[in-house]
Design a protein around this motif. Sequence first.
Motif, short mmCIF file in Angstrom:
data_model
loop_
_atom_site.label_atom_id
_atom_site.label_comp_id
_atom_site.label_asym_id
_atom_site.label_seq_id
_atom_site.Cartn_x
_atom_site.Cartn_y
_atom_site.Cartn_z
N UNK A 101 37.39 50.50 41.77
CA UNK A 101 36.37 49.54 41.38
C UNK A 101 36.90 48.12 41.56
N UNK A 102 36.02 47.18 41.90
CA UNK A 102 36.46 45.78 42.01
C UNK A 102 36.92 45.26 40.66
N UNK A 103 37.74 44.25 40.69
CA UNK A 103 38.34 43.73 39.47
C UNK A 103 37.30 43.29 38.45
N UNK A 104 36.18 42.77 38.94
CA UNK A 104 35.14 42.28 38.02
C UNK A 104 34.48 43.42 37.23
N UNK A 105 34.61 44.64 37.71
CA UNK A 105 33.98 45.78 37.05
C UNK A 105 34.99 46.72 36.41
#
Length: 329
Positions: A118-122
Motif C-alpha cells: 500500500x502507498x505510504x498515505x494509506x
Amino acid sequence: MAQPLRTWAVAAALLAFTTAAVVWWLGGPAGLGAGDTHQPPVGAIAAATSAQVQPSPAQGADNSFFARRRAIATDGSADPLLVHGLRDTLEALLMEAGDASDPAVLKQRLAALVNQHFPATLATRALALAERYVDYRVALGSLRAPQDLTDPRALRDALEARHKVRLQFFDDAEYDALFAREADLDRYTLARLEIERNTQLSPEQRAQALQAADNELSAERRAERSAATEHMAAAAQTAAFNTSNADERTRYAARSAQYGPAAARAMAQLDREEQHWNQRLDQYSQARTQQGEGPGLQQLRQQLFSPEEQQRIDAALALRRLSAGASGS
C-alpha cells in the motif's frame, strides 16, 4: 503494460471457485461458515425454490446475507483504500507474511510488509484493516464446516454464518469493497444449486427458474461471469500450448480457426507480453533471493515494472509459490 492473459487466469480461477458453490472452507477468502438460519432466495428465484427451502420466521431479513443490498457504485469508491481488488491485496499480504499460529505474531509481520503493498498515505489505515482481517479469519476458524457441501441448505446456512462474522469486523463500505462481488455470485450459485436439486420442478419450471437466477445478477456481474467463461476456455488453450511448447505458427492457426485472425494476432501479442512479464518476475525474484530486501532491490523493482505492475508483483510471486507447492504435493 496490460496483462490480459493473467486477467484470464484470475477470472477462470474465480469462476471455478464460485461455481464450486463456495466449496472452499477457510482455505481462502471464499471460505464458508455454518449457521442456523434458513432464508429464501431473493426475487423470482424464491417462487421456484420455496418448496425446498423454507424461511425461518424468527430471523429478520435486513442483515441477512440473502437480503437485497444497495447497488454497488460501478465508478468505484471515493475512498482510495476501499477499491476493487482490496481483498486480493490483503490475501497476498497474508500469504507473504507466512504461517503463524499466533495472530499477534502475524500482525507484527504485516506491519513490516504493509508498505510494500500500500502507498505510504494509506499504510496506517491499511494495517488496521489487515489486522481486523486477521481477526476475521481467526473467527472463521470457530465455524464448523458443513458435512455435505452439495447440500443447498447446509451451504445456505454456511453463507449466512460467514456473513454474520463479516459484519462483526467490517462496516458497510469495507464489506462492499471486500466481499460484495463474491457475495453476488455466491447467492447466484446457491440459487442455481437449489434449482437443480429441486425435484418438484418440471423441466420447463427449472429452465424458467434458472433464467430468473440469471436475471437476479446485475448486468455487471453477468458480464463478468460471461467473460470469465470465455476467458477460461482461452486460458486453458494457452496453458495447453505452453505445456506442449507450441510455436507461434501452431498457436496462430488454432486460434485463428476458433476466434478469427484478429483475435489470434491479439493473443499472440499477449503471449509475448506474458513471456516478458515472467522474465522480469524471474529476474526480480532471483535478485531478492540473492540480496534480500533493500534499496538495491527497490531500485530494480522500479526499473523492471511500471507503477501499476509493482502492485501485482508480490501477489504474482505468492501465486507462484502456491502453484509450486501444489504441484510438489
